[in-house]
Write a protein that holds these residues in place. Sequence first.
Motif, short mmCIF file in Angstrom:
data_model
loop_
_atom_site.label_atom_id
_atom_site.label_comp_id
_atom_site.label_asym_id
_atom_site.label_seq_id
_atom_site.Cartn_x
_atom_site.Cartn_y
_atom_site.Cartn_z
N LYS A 1 30.91 31.98 32.19
CA LYS A 1 32.18 31.80 33.44
C LYS A 1 32.33 30.68 33.90
O LYS A 1 34.05 30.04 34.08
N ALA B 1 33.98 36.38 32.84
CA ALA B 1 32.42 36.29 32.04
C ALA B 1 32.32 36.75 30.52
O ALA B 1 31.04 36.59 29.72
N SER C 1 27.07 34.72 33.93
CA SER C 1 27.50 34.85 35.16
C SER C 1 27.52 33.55 35.28
O SER C 1 28.60 32.55 36.86
N GLU D 1 25.44 41.41 28.61
CA GLU D 1 26.87 42.19 29.31
C GLU D 1 27.39 41.77 30.54
O GLU D 1 26.55 41.39 31.64
N SER D 2 28.88 41.83 30.80
CA SER D 2 28.93 41.55 32.07
C SER D 2 30.22 42.53 32.41
O SER D 2 31.33 41.93 31.28
N ARG D 3 30.61 42.92 33.88
CA ARG D 3 32.44 43.46 34.24
C ARG D 3 33.60 42.71 34.36
O ARG D 3 34.19 42.68 34.13
N ASP D 4 33.04 41.51 34.52
CA ASP D 4 33.60 40.45 34.75
C ASP D 4 34.44 39.68 33.89
O ASP D 4 33.57 38.88 33.01
#
Length: 178
Positions: A125, A152, A121, A146-149
């Motif tokens: 990002k 990112a 993040s 892991e990121s859902r964005d």
Amino acid sequence: MTERRLVLFLDSGDTIIDEGTEIKDERGVVLKACPWPGAPEALSQLREMGFRLCMVADGFIQSFETVYHQLGLYDLFEQRIYSEAVGREKPDAAMFEAALAQMGLDRADCPRILMVGNNLSRDIKGANAMGMHSAFIDQSPRYPRESRDPQAQPEFIIHSLDELIPLAQKLDQQLGDL
């Protein structure tokens, strides 16, 4: 020494330094810390290979100055950008713009920069938003992997800084082929 096209921006905590080893004072300034295994050697090798290194890190200036001098790694970096000095933290563009300026680069150079960091993040990002290449180093258990964005998502995933060496060589070669 070969002139490299690729420039490396690197985070510090849990990228180079193992945050689990940090000893801090009452204000949170790091007094001592250990690097991840192989990190000093990888950074030295990258520098010897002609890669320009710039630290782009969130935290107190004194933490970085103390630890990197203690470890003998301070001079491997051409420039060092710290959030305390900039007044902003990653992913804020101000951090990356300060790094570009200190390295004598501008936004047009972003496609030839690889940002390496452990925080999706912040590091990933922020780099992605600037149009830089991004490499997530997943060696730390302290940060999400892991990121859902969608902003990112790293372009590359490495498990230690020694894996950065062939990746940097590959990207540098691709830049030369353009």
